[in-house]
Enzyme design. Sequence first.
Site, PDB file in Angstrom:
ATOM      1  N   SER A  21       0.785  -1.237   0.000  1.00 47.47           N
ATOM      2  CA  SER A  21       0.000   0.000   0.000  1.00 47.47           C
ATOM      3  C   SER A  21       0.817   1.287   0.000  1.00 47.47           C
ATOM      4  O   SER A  21       0.233   2.374  -0.118  1.00 47.47           O
ATOM      5  CB  SER A  21      -0.964   0.017   1.188  1.00 47.47           C
ATOM      6  OG  SER A  21      -2.081  -0.807   0.915  1.00 47.47           O
ATOM      7  N   LYS A  39       0.126   3.715  -2.750  1.00 48.41           N
ATOM      8  CA  LYS A  39      -0.881   4.770  -2.692  1.00 48.41           C
ATOM      9  C   LYS A  39      -0.242   6.156  -2.662  1.00 48.41           C
ATOM     10  O   LYS A  39      -0.884   7.152  -2.991  1.00 48.41           O
ATOM     11  CB  LYS A  39      -1.789   4.553  -1.482  1.00 48.41           C
ATOM     12  CG  LYS A  39      -2.676   3.304  -1.594  1.00 48.41           C
ATOM     13  CD  LYS A  39      -3.553   3.132  -0.374  1.00 48.41           C
ATOM     14  CE  LYS A  39      -4.573   2.018  -0.561  1.00 48.41           C
ATOM     15  NZ  LYS A  39      -4.007   0.678  -0.451  1.00 48.41           N
ATOM     16  N   SER A  56      -5.923   3.351   4.380  1.00 53.90           N
ATOM     17  CA  SER A  56      -5.383   2.560   3.268  1.00 53.90           C
ATOM     18  C   SER A  56      -6.486   1.873   2.471  1.00 53.90           C
ATOM     19  O   SER A  56      -6.353   0.714   2.071  1.00 53.90           O
ATOM     20  CB  SER A  56      -4.389   1.521   3.788  1.00 53.90           C
ATOM     21  OG  SER A  56      -3.493   1.110   2.785  1.00 53.90           O
TER      22      SER A  56
END
Length: 417
Positions: free
Chosen positions: A123, A126, A180
Amino acid sequence: MRDRLLATTATAALLTVGAAVPAPAAPPTTARPGRALSLGAAAVPCPRAAAPAASRPARPSPPPASARERAVGGTALATAGLVVPPGTPRPPRVTATSWLVADLDSGQVLGGCGPHEYGPPASVQKLLLAATMLPRLDPKQVVTVTDEDMDFEAGSSAVGLVEGGRYTVETVWLGLLLNSGNDAANVLARLGGGTEGAAGGVREMNEYAHRLGALQTHAVTPSGLDGRGQFTSAYDLALIARACFADPTFRRYALTKLARIPAQPALRTKGFQIQNENQLIFDYPGALGGKTGYTDLARHTYVGAAERGGRRLVATLLGAESQPERGWEQGAALLDWGFSLPATTSVGRLVEPGQLMATPEATPTAAPGEARPAAVSRPVGEERSNSWPVGVLVATASVVLLTGVLWRRRARRRGGA
């Protein structure tokens, strides 16, 4: 990847030192680190903390990387081992397979472990989505969540957006960066991708990574959920984080501790509160924020930044385990180490956006089965990198003729999480 050195004189004793050899008639664009602790063929082992055995999928073979890509920021960084300034305290032991510490403002790289080694991002990807799309999307715009946005792996991280729900773009950003949310990532990629939808958003992410100089980064999913051919490096993550922290809106989101996802009366869903999952902002003095990440394949990934004594540093890490310390705690230990070094310390530097868009050699590595993107012409007046993939050779005996052969592993990626 390592250099295999073949000497023509058997009596010569060789040492490869990470220092750039300038290209003819090109202005310098990378710092010369001097005698950094990087030995090329005999890489200095990184200080590693012991971690409990964990069941995990087999890591895919990384894609081939050119010597130029591994030397972005300075040839001292082209090592799978440790690269730190001479005479500095030894870095902390961490479980991460690769990491880097850099100054967000000056761009100086303070040290790293395999800074250009490939790893799945999870993640922390991101952050690339944020760096790409934050300047393009109006935070006050209200967006309706579609069925396409809810197409993500069951059981993976989601903030709890509902199909048909209407949310401001700012709310979606907070869901992305605090919790997230993979649902939030799909919404933002779709919005930023225009008529191409989320696929267009991912394409924009890859183009922006290229512009930043993150040549080892290739996004397949906007969220960081594992995808075939998806990869990054600790160095690339520092470039991406630097772009994020240059944006005041991102800095505000990254330090937001609590937010609320509003109710959707038409869909009979209640509102609820979310909390920032990055523990750094609660427990580390001077924390600026960052991003956590985890998949079974990537293990724990982390990006964290903090300010102390007028210096802003960022720590990035890939492939960590949660024991004996969690990812953010390993990031905090690396930040402490970085702040202990003089401000003039450097083993390389973070390249500037657009700096590496001049030559075919700087073209990003394509995922398996994909064509490499065409080279981008250098804008008029833009400087050209002078870092070439060769080292400085020191011989203690007679004249030595040396050639370097780069070992490459075939690219092989698999999907999944």
